[in-house]
Write a protein that holds these residues in place. Structure first.
Motif, PDB file in Angstrom:
ATOM      1  N   PRO A 243       0.813  -1.231   0.000  1.00 56.83           N
ATOM      2  CA  PRO A 243       0.000   0.000   0.000  1.00 56.83           C
ATOM      3  C   PRO A 243       0.844   1.278   0.000  1.00 56.83           C
ATOM      4  CG  PRO A 243      -0.851  -1.572   1.588  1.00 56.83           C
ATOM      5  CD  PRO A 243       0.464  -2.099   1.142  1.00 56.83           C
ATOM      6  N   LEU A 244       1.931   1.290   0.804  1.00 56.14           N
ATOM      7  CA  LEU A 244       2.750   2.494   0.885  1.00 56.14           C
ATOM      8  C   LEU A 244       3.409   2.800  -0.454  1.00 56.14           C
ATOM      9  CD1 LEU A 244       4.092   4.777   2.485  1.00 56.14           C
ATOM     10  CD2 LEU A 244       5.883   3.151   3.140  1.00 56.14           C
ATOM     11  N   MET A 245       4.004   1.782  -1.096  1.00 55.07           N
ATOM     12  CA  MET A 245       4.669   2.004  -2.372  1.00 55.07           C
ATOM     13  C   MET A 245       3.667   2.414  -3.456  1.00 55.07           C
ATOM     14  SD  MET A 245       7.658  -0.896  -2.535  1.00 55.07           S
ATOM     15  CE  MET A 245       6.506  -2.270  -2.434  1.00 55.07           C
ATOM     16  N   SER A 246       2.461   1.859  -3.397  1.00 56.78           N
ATOM     17  CA  SER A 246       1.445   2.199  -4.398  1.00 56.78           C
ATOM     18  C   SER A 246       1.020   3.656  -4.270  1.00 56.78           C
ATOM     19  CB  SER A 246       0.233   1.269  -4.240  1.00 56.78           C
ATOM     20  OG  SER A 246       0.596  -0.077  -4.413  1.00 56.78           O
ATOM     21  N   VAL A 247       0.816   4.094  -3.029  1.00 55.89           N
ATOM     22  CA  VAL A 247       0.400   5.479  -2.808  1.00 55.89           C
ATOM     23  C   VAL A 247       1.504   6.452  -3.225  1.00 55.89           C
ATOM     24  CG1 VAL A 247      -0.214   7.169  -1.036  1.00 55.89           C
ATOM     25  CG2 VAL A 247      -1.233   4.902  -0.981  1.00 55.89           C
ATOM     26  N   LEU A 248       2.761   6.123  -2.899  1.00 56.72           N
ATOM     27  CA  LEU A 248       3.874   7.002  -3.268  1.00 56.72           C
ATOM     28  C   LEU A 248       4.038   7.085  -4.790  1.00 56.72           C
ATOM     29  CD1 LEU A 248       6.579   6.060  -0.598  1.00 56.72           C
ATOM     30  CD2 LEU A 248       5.156   8.111  -0.682  1.00 56.72           C
ATOM     31  N   ALA A 249       3.914   5.960  -5.459  1.00 59.18           N
ATOM     32  CA  ALA A 249       4.059   5.952  -6.915  1.00 59.18           C
ATOM     33  C   ALA A 249       2.923   6.716  -7.583  1.00 59.18           C
ATOM     34  CB  ALA A 249       4.108   4.517  -7.427  1.00 59.18           C
ATOM     35  N   ALA A 250       1.689   6.470  -7.122  1.00 58.15           N
ATOM     36  CA  ALA A 250       0.540   7.171  -7.712  1.00 58.15           C
ATOM     37  C   ALA A 250       0.586   8.661  -7.410  1.00 58.15           C
ATOM     38  CB  ALA A 250      -0.760   6.558  -7.194  1.00 58.15           C
ATOM     39  N   GLY A 251       1.086   9.014  -6.219  1.00 60.64           N
ATOM     40  CA  GLY A 251       1.125  10.412  -5.841  1.00 60.64           C
ATOM     41  C   GLY A 251       2.132  11.233  -6.619  1.00 60.64           C
TER      42      GLY A 251
ATOM     43  N   VAL B  20      -4.732  31.801 -16.734  1.00 61.13           N
ATOM     44  CA  VAL B  20      -5.163  31.699 -15.335  1.00 61.13           C
ATOM     45  C   VAL B  20      -5.487  30.255 -14.988  1.00 61.13           C
ATOM     46  CG1 VAL B  20      -6.913  32.428 -13.674  1.00 61.13           C
ATOM     47  CG2 VAL B  20      -6.028  34.050 -15.342  1.00 61.13           C
ATOM     48  N   TYR B  21      -6.170  29.558 -15.873  1.00 59.63           N
ATOM     49  CA  TYR B  21      -6.601  28.190 -15.585  1.00 59.63           C
ATOM     50  C   TYR B  21      -5.402  27.237 -15.527  1.00 59.63           C
ATOM     51  CZ  TYR B  21     -10.972  30.379 -16.919  1.00 59.63           C
ATOM     52  OH  TYR B  21     -12.038  31.230 -16.989  1.00 59.63           O
ATOM     53  N   LYS B  22      -4.421  27.427 -16.406  1.00 55.96           N
ATOM     54  CA  LYS B  22      -3.244  26.576 -16.368  1.00 55.96           C
ATOM     55  C   LYS B  22      -2.440  26.811 -15.094  1.00 55.96           C
ATOM     56  CE  LYS B  22      -0.864  26.035 -20.151  1.00 55.96           C
ATOM     57  NZ  LYS B  22      -0.125  26.328 -21.386  1.00 55.96           N
ATOM     58  N   CYS B  23      -2.363  28.065 -14.639  1.00 52.62           N
ATOM     59  CA  CYS B  23      -1.649  28.356 -13.392  1.00 52.62           C
ATOM     60  C   CYS B  23      -2.349  27.714 -12.200  1.00 52.62           C
ATOM     61  CB  CYS B  23      -1.548  29.871 -13.194  1.00 52.62           C
ATOM     62  SG  CYS B  23      -0.373  30.676 -14.286  1.00 52.62           S
ATOM     63  N   HIS B  24      -3.680  27.823 -12.161  1.00 53.05           N
ATOM     64  CA  HIS B  24      -4.442  27.194 -11.079  1.00 53.05           C
ATOM     65  C   HIS B  24      -4.261  25.682 -11.099  1.00 53.05           C
ATOM     66  CE1 HIS B  24      -6.371  30.475  -9.130  1.00 53.05           C
ATOM     67  NE2 HIS B  24      -7.023  30.892 -10.195  1.00 53.05           N
ATOM     68  N   LEU B  25      -4.357  25.074 -12.283  1.00 55.56           N
ATOM     69  CA  LEU B  25      -4.261  23.623 -12.388  1.00 55.56           C
ATOM     70  C   LEU B  25      -2.873  23.137 -12.002  1.00 55.56           C
ATOM     71  CD1 LEU B  25      -5.678  21.028 -13.151  1.00 55.56           C
ATOM     72  CD2 LEU B  25      -4.993  21.395 -15.535  1.00 55.56           C
ATOM     73  N   ALA B  26      -1.837  23.890 -12.365  1.00 51.71           N
ATOM     74  CA  ALA B  26      -0.479  23.496 -11.986  1.00 51.71           C
ATOM     75  C   ALA B  26      -0.317  23.492 -10.469  1.00 51.71           C
ATOM     76  CB  ALA B  26       0.532  24.444 -12.627  1.00 51.71           C
ATOM     77  N   VAL B  27      -0.850  24.510  -9.808  1.00 54.01           N
ATOM     78  CA  VAL B  27      -0.779  24.559  -8.342  1.00 54.01           C
ATOM     79  C   VAL B  27      -1.555  23.406  -7.727  1.00 54.01           C
ATOM     80  CG1 VAL B  27      -1.403  25.917  -6.310  1.00 54.01           C
ATOM     81  CG2 VAL B  27      -0.421  27.048  -8.299  1.00 54.01           C
ATOM     82  N   TRP B  28      -2.734  23.117  -8.284  1.00 55.44           N
ATOM     83  CA  TRP B  28      -3.546  22.006  -7.779  1.00 55.44           C
ATOM     84  C   TRP B  28      -2.805  20.674  -7.894  1.00 55.44           C
ATOM     85  CZ3 TRP B  28      -8.495  20.988  -5.774  1.00 55.44           C
ATOM     86  CH2 TRP B  28      -9.250  22.120  -5.463  1.00 55.44           C
ATOM     87  N   LEU B  29      -2.220  20.388  -9.052  1.00 54.28           N
ATOM     88  CA  LEU B  29      -1.543  19.104  -9.264  1.00 54.28           C
ATOM     89  C   LEU B  29      -0.306  18.975  -8.380  1.00 54.28           C
ATOM     90  CD1 LEU B  29      -1.806  18.742 -13.148  1.00 54.28           C
ATOM     91  CD2 LEU B  29      -3.135  17.538 -11.406  1.00 54.28           C
ATOM     92  N   GLN B  30       0.476  20.030  -8.254  1.00 55.60           N
ATOM     93  CA  GLN B  30       1.670  19.970  -7.409  1.00 55.60           C
ATOM     94  C   GLN B  30       1.292  19.786  -5.944  1.00 55.60           C
ATOM     95  OE1 GLN B  30       3.594  23.631  -8.420  1.00 55.60           O
ATOM     96  NE2 GLN B  30       4.171  22.948 -10.470  1.00 55.60           N
ATOM     97  N   SER B  31       0.272  20.498  -5.519  1.00 52.13           N
ATOM     98  CA  SER B  31      -0.184  20.362  -4.130  1.00 52.13           C
ATOM     99  C   SER B  31      -0.776  18.982  -3.884  1.00 52.13           C
ATOM    100  CB  SER B  31      -1.216  21.449  -3.823  1.00 52.13           C
ATOM    101  OG  SER B  31      -1.711  21.309  -2.512  1.00 52.13           O
ATOM    102  N   LEU B  32      -1.474  18.463  -4.899  1.00 59.50           N
ATOM    103  CA  LEU B  32      -2.061  17.120  -4.776  1.00 59.50           C
ATOM    104  C   LEU B  32      -0.970  16.071  -4.611  1.00 59.50           C
ATOM    105  CD1 LEU B  32      -4.706  15.419  -5.020  1.00 59.50           C
ATOM    106  CD2 LEU B  32      -4.223  15.244  -7.461  1.00 59.50           C
ATOM    107  N   ALA B  33       0.072  16.158  -5.412  1.00 56.78           N
ATOM    108  CA  ALA B  33       1.166  15.187  -5.316  1.00 56.78           C
ATOM    109  C   ALA B  33       1.850  15.271  -3.954  1.00 56.78           C
ATOM    110  CB  ALA B  33       2.177  15.438  -6.434  1.00 56.78           C
ATOM    111  N   PHE B  34       2.103  16.487  -3.506  1.00 57.56           N
ATOM    112  CA  PHE B  34       2.752  16.656  -2.197  1.00 57.56           C
ATOM    113  C   PHE B  34       1.881  16.100  -1.076  1.00 57.56           C
ATOM    114  CE2 PHE B  34       3.339  19.162   1.678  1.00 57.56           C
ATOM    115  CZ  PHE B  34       4.682  18.921   1.936  1.00 57.56           C
ATOM    116  N   ALA B  35       0.574  16.361  -1.132  1.00 61.93           N
ATOM    117  CA  ALA B  35      -0.326  15.892  -0.074  1.00 61.93           C
ATOM    118  C   ALA B  35      -0.384  14.371  -0.034  1.00 61.93           C
ATOM    119  CB  ALA B  35      -1.720  16.471  -0.304  1.00 61.93           C
ATOM    120  N   ILE B  36      -0.455  13.739  -1.207  1.00 63.72           N
ATOM    121  CA  ILE B  36      -0.559  12.274  -1.242  1.00 63.72           C
ATOM    122  C   ILE B  36       0.693  11.628  -0.668  1.00 63.72           C
ATOM    123  CG2 ILE B  36      -0.686  10.276  -2.770  1.00 63.72           C
ATOM    124  CD1 ILE B  36      -2.458  11.907  -4.609  1.00 63.72           C
ATOM    125  N   MET B  37       1.863  12.035  -1.147  1.00 58.00           N
ATOM    126  CA  MET B  37       3.106  11.381  -0.726  1.00 58.00           C
ATOM    127  C   MET B  37       3.465  11.713   0.719  1.00 58.00           C
ATOM    128  SD  MET B  37       5.498  11.525  -4.162  1.00 58.00           S
ATOM    129  CE  MET B  37       5.362  13.298  -4.395  1.00 58.00           C
TER     130      MET B  37
END
Length: 321
Positions: free
Chosen positions: A211-219, A236-253
């Protein structure tokens, strides 16, 4: 560029102007050097130098109309507390620069201003091209006249150094390199997830916590994908989406790693109370909810500021709106 405050000349203003010109020329007559009214105004600022002390004298005169105040008190600075800016704003003095001369709350001459540009000759001659209203809130060009700047055009130069906006165009070498890095990252993260799914019962894989490796890889995948949003013209939308994706990856891992350490800590401190059903997906999901809430609040507040701003580029300095 230069500015000069002036109002429509009245008969009294013209009379005082001529008196000053005549007095200066009488003083200069022994040397045979005489000045015109335009030369005195342009080179010596005689009007301003004459108006300032006269305005001060009239303000002091109005102050001394109070019988309890004397000139001796003024000479010993006992009246300094009365000499605020309002004392000189409206003295009633009828001078060269105004009839009467009045000051604004900032201490500026309450009159319209003439804007001029230097013609670039040795005589430093200037040409008026616009004027303002008395409140200096509106500029009107004089007979369609435009200013001429140093480069010979009427295009105002930029303030400060010139910054070139760096855009990563889709067909550029930088975009190709960025696509390669992002593609390699997504490929290996996907390959790692595939290997975990296929060999999840293998002892070597199970020892590393599936589970840990799966979450880290997906994140890590959203972080790689966000880099592709920097290619092309930003929005504006690309800037917002970039922040969302980077924050999402950081939160998951980060949530998975934090949750892993919590499980180990609970297991070491109180093994009898350890819950074997605790999962990494649960911890990451809770952190993601908090992250989504903060991201939504961020987008709402920034969008609200953007809509209220008179200059959108103050908010999105690197975004082409």
């Amino acid at each position: 560029m230069s500015t000069f405050g002036a109002s429509g000349m009245t008969e009294n203003m013209n009379l005082q102007q001529q008196i000053i010109v005549d007095a200066i020329n009488r003083f200069q007559s022994p040397w045979g050097l005489l000045f015109t009214t335009d030369e005195i105004q342009r080179y010596f600022n005689i009007n301003q130098m004459f108006t300032c002390p006269m305005l001060f004298a009239h303000g002091l005169h109005n102050l001394l109309k109070d019988p309890s105040l004397t000139i001796e008190m003024a000479s010993t600075r006992k009246l300094n507390g009365y000499m605020n800016s309002t004392l000189f704003m409206k003295t009633g003095y009828r001078g060269i620069l105004g009839d009467p001369v009045q000051l604004t709350r900032n201490g500026d001459l309450a009159t319209s201003y003439t804007l001029s540009y230097c013609e670039g000759t040795k005589s430093l001659m200037t040409t008026a091209f616009a004027s303002t209203d008395i409140d200096s809130t509106r500029i009107e060009y004089i007979d369609g006249q435009l200013p001429i700047f140093f480069d010979g055009t009427s295009i105002p130069p930029l303030d400060g150094p010139v910054y070139e906006t760096l855009l990563i165009w889709p067909d550029s070498q930088n975009a190709f390199i960025l696509k390669i890095f992002a593609g390699v990252g997504v490929f290996f993260a996907g390959l790692f997830l595939l290997l975990i799914a296929v060999f999840q019962r293998n002892p070597a894989i199970r020892s590393g916590s599936v589970p840990l490796m799966s979450v880290l890889a997906a994140g890590s995948i959203p972080s790689y994908v966000s880099n592709l949003l920097y290619i092309g013209r930003p929005s504006v939308y690309k800037c917002h989406l970039a922040v969302w994706l980077q924050s999402l990856a950081f939160a998951i891992m980060s949530a998975a790693i934090i949750f892993k350490n919590l499980r180990v800590g609970f297991d070491l401190l109180e093994p009898k109370r350890f819950c074997p059903n605790m999962r990494y997906e649960t911890g990451s999901g809770c952190v993601l909810w908090v992250d989504w809430l903060l991201e939504s609040l961020y987008c709402y507040v920034l969008g609200h500021i953007y809509r209220k701003s008179e200059s959108p580029k103050l908010i999105y300095a690197t975004v082409d709106i």
